[in-house]
Design a protein around this motif. Structure first.
Motif, PDB file in Angstrom:
ATOM      1  N   LYS A   9      14.568   4.566  -1.062  1.00 12.40           N
ATOM      2  CA  LYS A   9      13.486   4.290  -2.010  1.00 12.40           C
ATOM      3  C   LYS A   9      12.192   3.876  -1.304  1.00 12.40           C
ATOM      4  O   LYS A   9      11.111   4.137  -1.811  1.00 12.40           O
ATOM      5  N   VAL A  10      12.306   3.210  -0.164  1.00 13.51           N
ATOM      6  CA  VAL A  10      11.108   2.699   0.510  1.00 13.51           C
ATOM      7  C   VAL A  10      10.764   3.465   1.784  1.00 13.51           C
ATOM      8  O   VAL A  10       9.754   3.196   2.413  1.00 13.51           O
ATOM      9  N   GLY A  60       4.639   4.513   5.382  1.00 13.99           N
ATOM     10  CA  GLY A  60       3.550   4.484   6.344  1.00 13.99           C
ATOM     11  C   GLY A  60       3.555   3.328   7.319  1.00 13.99           C
ATOM     12  O   GLY A  60       2.628   3.172   8.093  1.00 13.99           O
ATOM     13  N   ILE A  61       4.569   2.494   7.265  1.00 16.93           N
ATOM     14  CA  ILE A  61       4.703   1.376   8.195  1.00 16.93           C
ATOM     15  C   ILE A  61       5.919   1.668   9.074  1.00 16.93           C
ATOM     16  O   ILE A  61       6.962   2.073   8.558  1.00 16.93           O
ATOM     17  N   PRO A  62       5.821   1.478  10.378  1.00 11.87           N
ATOM     18  CA  PRO A  62       6.979   1.729  11.246  1.00 11.87           C
ATOM     19  C   PRO A  62       8.197   0.928  10.785  1.00 11.87           C
ATOM     20  O   PRO A  62       8.077  -0.228  10.395  1.00 11.87           O
ATOM     21  N   MET A  63       9.374   1.571  10.847  1.00 12.73           N
ATOM     22  CA  MET A  63      10.599   0.931  10.373  1.00 12.73           C
ATOM     23  C   MET A  63      11.672   0.918  11.446  1.00 12.73           C
ATOM     24  O   MET A  63      11.898   1.924  12.112  1.00 12.73           O
ATOM     25  N   ASP A  83       7.174  -5.156  -1.922  1.00 12.33           N
ATOM     26  CA  ASP A  83       5.968  -4.445  -2.337  1.00 12.33           C
ATOM     27  C   ASP A  83       5.694  -3.278  -1.398  1.00 12.33           C
ATOM     28  O   ASP A  83       5.336  -3.471  -0.245  1.00 12.33           O
ATOM     29  N   LYS A  84       5.872  -2.063  -1.883  1.00 11.64           N
ATOM     30  CA  LYS A  84       5.678  -0.862  -1.056  1.00 11.64           C
ATOM     31  C   LYS A  84       4.234  -0.700  -0.590  1.00 11.64           C
ATOM     32  O   LYS A  84       3.968  -0.036   0.378  1.00 11.64           O
ATOM     33  N   LYS A  85       3.310  -1.296  -1.283  1.00 15.92           N
ATOM     34  CA  LYS A  85       1.899  -1.116  -0.947  1.00 15.92           C
ATOM     35  C   LYS A  85       1.398  -2.191   0.027  1.00 15.92           C
ATOM     36  O   LYS A  85       0.227  -2.270   0.314  1.00 15.92           O
TER      37      LYS A  85
END
Length: 116
Positions: free
Chosen positions: A63-64, A68-71, A39-41
């Motif tokens: 795609k992801v 907005g989340i650190p990766m 879930d991207k959200k």
């Protein structure tokens, strides 16, 4: 103590088991093998670890990326890591290293992001 939430995208479930075991005291990791369930959200996660085994995984990363989340991008292939060095806001992890080095690098990323 508040436990932070993390997410691991790992199509082979190998790396996710390692991360869940080594950091279970500090971070509650969920793992996904399928991008459709991802879930991207889902913004309540503090970190995403995305494991790349193949070109298909690399394609799924695109795609992801930028949600907005650190990766942290984990790859066993150094050529893929070199390609990703040009992408901003990614932390790269060479999974071909020995296990203690991987754990040390992951821990340093978590500390840098204020997760540990």
């Amino acid at each position: 103590m508040i436990v932070k939430k993390g997410l691991v995208f790992d199509t082979q479930n190998y790396f996710s088991k390692l991360v869940k075991h080594k950091f279970k005291e500090d971070i509650s990791f969920e793992s996904y093998k399928d991008l459709e369930k991802f879930d991207k959200k889902n913004s309540d996660h503090s970190i995403i670890i995305f494991v790349i085994y193949s070109e298909y995984d690399f394609y799924n990363l695109m795609k992801v990326y930028n949600i907005g989340i650190p990766m942290i991008i984990c790859a066993f292939n150094k050529e893929r890591l070199i390609k990703l060095q040009r992408v901003e806001n990614l932390m790269l992890l060479d999974a071909s290293k020995i296990l203690p080095e991987i754990i040390i690098q992951l821990r340093s990323y978590f500390v840098r992001l204020n997760i540990l």
